[in-house]
Write an enzyme that holds these catalytic residues in place. Sequence first.
Site, PDB file in Angstrom:
ATOM      1  N   LYS A  54       0.826  -1.226   0.000  1.00 41.04           N
ATOM      2  CA  LYS A  54       0.000   0.000   0.000  1.00 41.04           C
ATOM      3  C   LYS A  54       0.854   1.268   0.000  1.00 41.04           C
ATOM      4  O   LYS A  54       0.613   2.203   0.744  1.00 41.04           O
ATOM      5  CB  LYS A  54      -0.941   0.014   1.193  1.00 41.04           C
ATOM      6  CG  LYS A  54      -1.955  -1.115   1.154  1.00 41.04           C
ATOM      7  CD  LYS A  54      -3.036  -0.962   2.215  1.00 41.04           C
ATOM      8  CE  LYS A  54      -3.960  -2.139   2.271  1.00 41.04           C
ATOM      9  NZ  LYS A  54      -3.318  -3.400   2.676  1.00 41.04           N
TER      10      LYS A  54
HETATM   11  O1  LIG Z   1      -4.803  -4.326   0.182  1.00 39.92           O
HETATM   12  C1  LIG Z   1      -5.295  -5.272   0.871  1.00 39.92           C
HETATM   13  O2  LIG Z   1      -5.068  -6.468   0.679  1.00 39.92           O
HETATM   14  C2  LIG Z   1      -6.382  -4.895   1.844  1.00 39.92           C
HETATM   15  C3  LIG Z   1      -7.284  -3.914   1.456  1.00 39.92           C
HETATM   16  C4  LIG Z   1      -8.442  -3.696   2.244  1.00 39.92           C
HETATM   17  O3  LIG Z   1      -9.301  -2.882   1.928  1.00 39.92           O
HETATM   18  N1  LIG Z   1      -8.607  -4.454   3.363  1.00 39.92           N
HETATM   19  C5  LIG Z   1      -7.709  -5.398   3.773  1.00 39.92           C
HETATM   20  O4  LIG Z   1      -7.953  -6.074   4.783  1.00 39.92           O
HETATM   21  N2  LIG Z   1      -6.568  -5.591   3.025  1.00 39.92           N
HETATM   22  C6  LIG Z   1      -5.535  -6.548   3.516  1.00 39.92           C
HETATM   23  O5  LIG Z   1      -6.047  -7.864   3.627  1.00 39.92           O
HETATM   24  C7  LIG Z   1      -5.434  -8.521   4.754  1.00 39.92           C
HETATM   25  C8  LIG Z   1      -6.495  -8.907   5.772  1.00 39.92           C
HETATM   26  O6  LIG Z   1      -7.091 -10.088   5.347  1.00 39.92           O
HETATM   27  P1  LIG Z   1      -7.922 -11.040   6.365  1.00 39.92           P
HETATM   28  O7  LIG Z   1      -6.925 -11.585   7.366  1.00 39.92           O
HETATM   29  O8  LIG Z   1      -8.479 -12.091   5.457  1.00 39.92           O
HETATM   30  O9  LIG Z   1      -8.972 -10.164   7.007  1.00 39.92           O
HETATM   31  C9  LIG Z   1      -4.444  -7.550   5.365  1.00 39.92           C
HETATM   32  O10 LIG Z   1      -3.146  -7.788   4.850  1.00 39.92           O
HETATM   33  C10 LIG Z   1      -5.000  -6.209   4.907  1.00 39.92           C
HETATM   34  O11 LIG Z   1      -3.998  -5.215   4.833  1.00 39.92           O
END
Ligand SMILES: O=C(O)c1cc(=O)[nH]c(=O)n1[C@@H]1O[C@H](COP(=O)(O)O)[C@@H](O)[C@H]1O
Length: 279
Positions: free
Chosen positions: A98
């Site tokens: 990001k």
């Molecule tokens: O760019 C990303 O992957 C991202 C964008 C977003 O809007 N929300 C988001 O959760 N993420 C990323 O997705 C990951 C979280 O995934 P979960 O553990 O499945 O909730 C983290 O690495 C976040 O930084």
Amino acid sequence: MIPEPFGARLRHAMDTRGPLCVGIDPHASLLTAWGLNDDVAGLEHFTRTVVEALADRVAVLKPQSAFFERFGSRGIAVLEKAVEEARAAGALVLMDAKRGDIGSTMGAYAATYLDKDSPLFSDAVTVSPYLGFGSLRPALDAAVLSGAGVFVLALTSNPEGAEVQRATATDGRSLAQLMLDHMAAENEGATPLGSVGAVVGATLGDAGVNLAINGPLLAPGIGAQGATPADLPGVFGDAVGNVVPSVSRGVLSRGPDVAGLRAAAERLTDEVRAAVAGR
Ligand SMILES: O=C(O)c1cc(=O)[nH]c(=O)n1[C@@H]1O[C@H](COP(=O)(O)O)[C@@H](O)[C@H]1O
């Protein structure tokens, strides 16, 4: 020689391996849950296990840079190795960093993740457009040269994002729609898919924006953040065929055994395919 564009490589991977992106997010709590110490050795073991389990079968692996940066240069060394091994096993690697800065600095970020001879060269990288979409130009140009992709934040999965992303620009468009329209312009004419993707959370309900950007739509939020594959058609509508659902904790919590990780990824892929087909 212009390398095959990322969008074409991603479309092929999604069609052959399924659309799932699995995040490599070595949270301290996950290292502990796997019986590992919260140190570089634990980080390395965790990361290698995920790459071994999934790199030969999911379309995309998405290492979250923050969890490697937490250990300084030794953490980055683990990340470099993971990118190399994951790509060698056939997965596309989306570096979740990001990054966003003024154009001249963005050039250094672009070199870090998108130049072929960089130790962190990845197939794609996440970037933030909130210093102005034009600030991303160095990354967009570097990606074209190396056949890489760029995923631009549009509507993020976190509830706090709306106050910025839903704010309206002077012409009445939301900032998210403004960014999506910029992305569509970058992808104009690309087949079968452009190499500039958008990040749109699967947690949003009806996204309320035009998602026809002729590019991939990374959809985080499934699992730990409460979204499910069944939510995808409602959020993405006609664009759901270009969605790359992204799951980190929902799969990683099924470790440390390789079979558990593989079963979780397979189940999610089946659920996504059913949701997309059933719409
Ligand atoms: O760019 C990303 O992957 C991202 C964008 C977003 O809007 N929300 C988001 O959760 N993420 C990323 O997705 C990951 C979280 O995934 P979960 O553990 O499945 O909730 C983290 O690495 C976040 O930084």
